[in-house]
Design a protein around this motif. Structure first.
Motif: not given
Length: 201
Positions: A18, A21-23, A33, A61-63, A65, A136, A142, A144
């Motif tokens: 999964s 996310e950056q945030e 950041q 996508n800003n995630t 992994k 999501k 958000h 999955n």
């Protein structure tokens, strides 16, 4: 910096496929950041430079992994081919039944039903092609949403989700451990698996 890098690597490992996310990573690690970008670049470089590392860090996508390295593709392919022939564990079947009847559903919601963490078994189900991520949930973080796949229907010999046994019919199907076999019998699933194409063929 070294401690933060270790924390980043640990969180991404725990998050599995999964990712995070950056945030959310900034909140967890309590960094900005720009600091996260610097930290992730250090971790990425360290993984790439290590000859004994089978992992890589990617950003989609800003995630972020942690995934297996392309140089390990052959052995990973063999692992999945071997794994697909294994019977599903009781916990995996339990999670699969929850997803089948409650989909779309998040991992946290599955954990609340089972009372234990389900991350590992969910990843196994995804690897086996029985479960997939389908968007999501519109809540903080958000998370999955997980649903069953067409291969799930093929695996258990169903034409559609409408063919799943009715919950009301389970009263006579409880085993000595108090467990309900939602898919009638694991033998049925194994028979269908043997008669159908393997994943990846």
């Amino acid at each position: 910096m070294a401690n933060k890098q270790a924390e980043l690597e640990a969180v991404l490992y725990a998050a599995g496929d999964s990712g995070v996310e950056q945030e959310i990573l900034c909140q967890l690690l309590e960094i900005s950041q720009p600091a996260l970008r610097e930290l992730s670049n250090h971790l990425k470089d360290n993984l790439n430079k290590r000859a004994d590392s089978g992992l890589q860090l990617i950003l989609i996508n800003n995630t972020f992994k942690l995934t297996t390295s392309p140089k390990c593709a052959d052995v990973i392919s063999k692992f999945f081919q071997k794994d697909v022939n294994k019977s599903l564990s009781q916990s995996a079947l339990e999670i699969l039944s929850i997803i089948a009847y409650r989909q779309p559903i998040t991992r946290i919601e599955i954990d609340e039903i089972r009372g234990v963490n389900s991350s590992g078994a969910i990843q196994t189900l995804i690897w086996r092609g029985l479960v997939k991520i389908d968007g999501k949930k519109d809540v903080p973080g958000h998370p999955n949403l997980y649903v069953t796949t067409d291969y799930f229907l093929q695996y258990f010999g169903y034409k559609s989700l409408a063919d799943l046994p009715l919950i009301e019919n389970f009263s006579e199907d409880i085993d000595e451990n108090g467990q309900v076999d939602l898919f009638e019998s694991k033998g049925k699933a194994d028979a269908h698996l043997e008669n159908n194409d393997k994943l990846g063929d």
